[in-house]
Write a protein that holds these residues in place. Structure first.
Motif, mmCIF file in Angstrom:
data_model
loop_
_atom_site.group_PDB
_atom_site.id
_atom_site.type_symbol
_atom_site.label_atom_id
_atom_site.label_comp_id
_atom_site.label_asym_id
_atom_site.label_seq_id
_atom_site.Cartn_x
_atom_site.Cartn_y
_atom_site.Cartn_z
ATOM 1 N N LEU A 1 -7.752 -1.951 -1.758
ATOM 2 C CA LEU A 1 -6.760 -0.992 -2.659
ATOM 3 C C LEU A 1 -6.837 -1.258 -4.035
ATOM 4 O O LEU A 1 -6.611 -0.209 -4.741
ATOM 5 N N LYS B 1 0.765 -1.185 -0.017
ATOM 6 C CA LYS B 1 0.025 -0.011 -0.133
ATOM 7 C C LYS B 1 0.989 1.254 -0.030
ATOM 8 O O LYS B 1 1.576 1.540 1.068
ATOM 9 N N SER B 2 0.881 1.960 -1.151
ATOM 10 C CA SER B 2 1.830 3.093 -1.211
ATOM 11 C C SER B 2 1.469 4.241 -0.467
ATOM 12 O O SER B 2 0.023 4.358 -0.457
ATOM 13 N N LYS B 3 2.474 4.826 0.129
ATOM 14 C CA LYS B 3 1.754 6.236 1.012
ATOM 15 C C LYS B 3 1.330 7.182 0.264
ATOM 16 O O LYS B 3 0.643 8.153 0.599
ATOM 17 N N THR B 4 1.597 7.149 -1.211
ATOM 18 C CA THR B 4 1.028 8.081 -2.041
ATOM 19 C C THR B 4 -0.251 7.760 -2.865
ATOM 20 O O THR B 4 -0.733 8.458 -3.532
ATOM 21 N N SER B 5 -0.580 6.706 -2.421
ATOM 22 C CA SER B 5 -1.954 6.137 -3.178
ATOM 23 C C SER B 5 -3.261 6.678 -2.552
ATOM 24 O O SER B 5 -3.372 7.110 -1.564
ATOM 25 N N LEU B 6 -4.125 6.437 -3.540
ATOM 26 C CA LEU B 6 -5.438 6.945 -3.133
ATOM 27 C C LEU B 6 -5.978 6.090 -1.919
ATOM 28 O O LEU B 6 -6.568 6.639 -1.064
ATOM 29 N N TYR B 7 -5.517 4.871 -1.818
ATOM 30 C CA TYR B 7 -6.065 4.143 -0.715
ATOM 31 C C TYR B 7 -5.288 4.842 0.720
ATOM 32 O O TYR B 7 -6.282 4.790 1.573
ATOM 33 N N GLN B 8 -4.239 5.084 0.632
ATOM 34 C CA GLN B 8 -3.701 5.635 1.807
ATOM 35 C C GLN B 8 -4.533 6.852 2.224
ATOM 36 O O GLN B 8 -4.656 7.047 3.626
ATOM 37 N N LYS C 1 -10.411 10.506 -8.970
ATOM 38 C CA LYS C 1 -9.703 10.308 -7.757
ATOM 39 C C LYS C 1 -9.830 11.382 -6.708
ATOM 40 O O LYS C 1 -10.225 11.271 -5.735
ATOM 41 N N ASP D 1 -7.465 1.739 -6.849
ATOM 42 C CA ASP D 1 -6.643 1.985 -7.967
ATOM 43 C C ASP D 1 -7.246 2.057 -9.424
ATOM 44 O O ASP D 1 -6.733 2.547 -10.472
#
Length: 258
Positions: free
Chosen positions: A82, A3-10, A93, A86
Motif C-alpha cells: 500500500l 486501505k482506502s477504497k479509492t486508492s491505487l492499492y484497492q 498511476k 502511494d
C-alpha cells in the motif's frame, strides 16, 4: 494504515486478484535464492537495483532487499504494498494500473508449461524519502504457480532516471525460450507478436553490453571468440540505428527491447 477504497492499492488488488483462479491461502515457507533466480530468469539491470518478492494470494510484499535504501531512502521494514503504490507519481498511476491489468490478462491465458517463460516490464516515477521523483524499471517474473493460481513473483526495480528522464511509461512482454515478445504495447491494442530485431545470440550480447561488460568479458561469458563479439556489436548498433553503447542503452529502455 487504512486501505482506502479509492486508492491505487484497492484497484490494483482487484486486478491482481484475476490471477487467483481458485481461492487459496498460500503458506509455503519462502526460500530465497535471489542470485539463482536472477541467473535463471535473465533479469536485466542497467543501474542501481533491489529485489522484492510479491505474494499474489495475500497481495503483499514478503521480501524486500536492503538495497532499497540506496535507491528510495527507505529501510525495507518501512515499506508495504500500500505504501509503495502511494508513492508512485500521480500521473503515472493510471499507466501502472492499466499495465498490470494487461499483464494479468496475459498470464491468465498462458498454459501451465509456459508460465515461467515470460518477463513483464514497465516503468514509472516514484517518490523517494527525500521527496524527489526517480524513474524505476519494474520487471516481474512469476516464480511460483500451479494449474490454478499464481502465488509469487520476483520483482526487480532498477533506477533508470539517468537513462529515461522524461517520456511516457511503456510496457513490454518479453518471451524466453523462443516464446514471442511484445514490445512497447499500447494498453488498448490487441497483442501482436513483435518483430525480433535481433537474433538470439545478438540479444545475449546486447544484454551484456547494456550491463556494461566489455568485449573480452562477453566473449568469455558466452564462450565465443573476441572477433565474433566485435561482429555482433557492430550488427547490433547497425540494427538499432545508433552509434554508441550509451545511445543503445537509452533506446533499448525506451523501446522495451531488454
Amino acid at each position: 494504515m487504512e486501505k482506502s477504497k479509492t486508492s491505487l492499492y484497492q484497484a490494483a488488488t482487484e486486478v491482481w486478484g484475476k490471477a487467483i483462479l481458485k481461492d487459496a491461502s498460500y503458506t509455503k515457507n519462502l526460500e530465497l535464492n535471489l542470485e539463482l533466480h536472477k541467473k535463471l530468469l535473465n533479469i536485466f539491470q542497467a543501474g542501481d537495483y533491489y529485489y522484492m518478492i510479491f505474494n499474489v494470494s495475500t497481495m503483499e510484499l514478503e521480501f524486500i532487499s536492503p538495497h532499497i535504501k540506496n535507491i528510495l531512502g527507505y529501510d525495507s521494514n518501512e515499506i508495504n504494498a500500500l505504501f509503495f503504490l502511494d508513492q508512485i507519481h500521480p500521473n503515472d498511476k493510471p499507466y501502472f494500473l492499466n499495465f498490470e491489468n494487461k499483464l494479468t490478462e496475459f498470464l491468465k491465458e498462458l498454459p501451465l508449461e509456459k508460465r515461467g517463460s515470460y518477463k513483464f516490464q514497465h516503468d514509472y516515477r516514484i517518490k523517494t524519502k527525500t521527496n524527489n521523483y526517480i524513474r524505476l524499471l519494474h520487471q516481474i517474473v512469476p516464480i511460483e504457480f500451479d494449474e490454478n493460481n499464481y502465488y509469487r513473483s520476483l520483482v526487480l526495480h532498477t533506477d533508470i532516471t539517468h537513462i529515461k528522464k522524461e517520456g511516457t511509461p511503456c510496457f513490454s512482454i518479453i518471451g524466453f525460450d523462443d516464446e514471442p515478445s511484445y514490445y512497447n504495447i499500447e494498453v488498448t491494442e490487441k497483442l501482436t507478436k513483435s518483430f525480433d530485431l535481433f537474433t538470439k545470440r545478438e540479444k545475449e550480447v546486447l544484454k551484456c553490453i547494456l550491463e556494461g561488460k566489455n568485449s573480452k568479458t562477453i566473449a568469455e561469458k558466452l564462450f565465443i571468440s573476441l572477433n565474433t563479439v566485435h561482429n555482433h556489436r557492430k550488427n547490433i548498433l547497425t540494427k538499432a540505428e545508433v552509434h554508441n553503447p550509451l545511445d543503445l542503452l537509452s533506446k533499448s529502455i525506451k523501446e522495451g527491447w531488454i
